[in-house]
Write a protein that holds these residues in place. Sequence first.
Motif, PDB file in Angstrom:
ATOM      1  N   LYS A  10       0.719  -1.144  -0.203  1.00  0.00           N
ATOM      2  CA  LYS A  10       0.127  -0.011   0.001  1.00  0.00           C
ATOM      3  C   LYS A  10       0.886   1.295  -0.142  1.00  0.00           C
ATOM      4  N   PHE A  13       2.159   1.638  -3.539  1.00  0.00           N
ATOM      5  CA  PHE A  13       1.214   2.227  -4.369  1.00  0.00           C
ATOM      6  C   PHE A  13       0.824   3.779  -4.372  1.00  0.00           C
ATOM      7  N   LEU A  14       0.873   4.307  -3.070  1.00  0.00           N
ATOM      8  CA  LEU A  14       0.566   5.551  -2.617  1.00  0.00           C
ATOM      9  C   LEU A  14       1.590   6.433  -3.052  1.00  0.00           C
ATOM     10  N   ASN A  16       3.853   5.908  -5.413  1.00  0.00           N
ATOM     11  CA  ASN A  16       3.865   5.973  -6.970  1.00  0.00           C
ATOM     12  C   ASN A  16       2.752   6.803  -7.573  1.00  0.00           C
ATOM     13  N   LYS A  17       1.732   6.986  -6.971  1.00  0.00           N
ATOM     14  CA  LYS A  17       0.607   7.675  -7.148  1.00  0.00           C
ATOM     15  C   LYS A  17       1.163   9.212  -6.941  1.00  0.00           C
ATOM     16  N   LEU A  18       1.409   9.707  -5.739  1.00  0.00           N
ATOM     17  CA  LEU A  18       1.926  10.964  -5.569  1.00  0.00           C
ATOM     18  C   LEU A  18       2.939  11.150  -6.330  1.00  0.00           C
ATOM     19  N   ASN A  20       3.631  10.356  -9.291  1.00  0.00           N
ATOM     20  CA  ASN A  20       3.227  10.514 -10.719  1.00  0.00           C
ATOM     21  C   ASN A  20       2.469  12.121 -10.971  1.00  0.00           C
ATOM     22  N   GLU A  21       2.099  12.536  -9.852  1.00  0.00           N
ATOM     23  CA  GLU A  21       1.460  13.502  -9.518  1.00  0.00           C
ATOM     24  C   GLU A  21       2.477  14.888  -9.312  1.00  0.00           C
ATOM     25  N   GLU A  40      -1.576   8.225   3.043  1.00  0.00           N
ATOM     26  CA  GLU A  40      -2.868   8.305   2.865  1.00  0.00           C
ATOM     27  C   GLU A  40      -3.550   9.518   2.791  1.00  0.00           C
ATOM     28  N   TYR A  43      -2.762  11.687  -0.204  1.00  0.00           N
ATOM     29  CA  TYR A  43      -3.458  11.249  -1.480  1.00  0.00           C
ATOM     30  C   TYR A  43      -4.972  11.546  -1.449  1.00  0.00           C
ATOM     31  N   SER A  47      -6.699  13.637  -4.241  1.00  0.00           N
ATOM     32  CA  SER A  47      -7.933  13.085  -4.905  1.00  0.00           C
ATOM     33  C   SER A  47      -9.103  14.309  -4.675  1.00  0.00           C
ATOM     34  N   LYS A  50      -8.275  17.127  -6.985  1.00  0.00           N
ATOM     35  CA  LYS A  50      -8.465  16.767  -8.424  1.00  0.00           C
ATOM     36  C   LYS A  50      -9.832  16.702  -8.943  1.00  0.00           C
TER      37      LYS A  50
END
Length: 70
Positions: A10, A13-14, A16-18, A20-21, A40, A43, A47, A50
Motif C-alpha cells: 500500500k 502504491f501511494l 507511486n501515485k503521488l 506521478n502527480e 494516505e 493522497y 484526490s 482533482k
Amino acid sequence: MRLRKAVETKRNFLINKLINEGIYKKNDIHLFEWTLTDLEEEYVKLSKTKQHEADTGDHPPCMIEHWAIH
C-alpha cells in the motif's frame, strides 16, 4: 508477515501515485520517509483537489442547470 507485506504494498502504491502527480517530498521530507497514514492523507487531499477541479470544468454547475431550464 502478511500484514507487513500488505502495508508495504500500500505504501508503494501511494508513493507511486503521488510521484506521478509531481509530489516527491514535503517540508524536506521525502515520501519514502512518511508514515502510511501521512501518505494516505496526502493522497486523499490530492484526490479531493482533482475531483473539485474536474467538477468545476469550464462552466459552473449552476450555469449548466440554468441553461437547461431556459
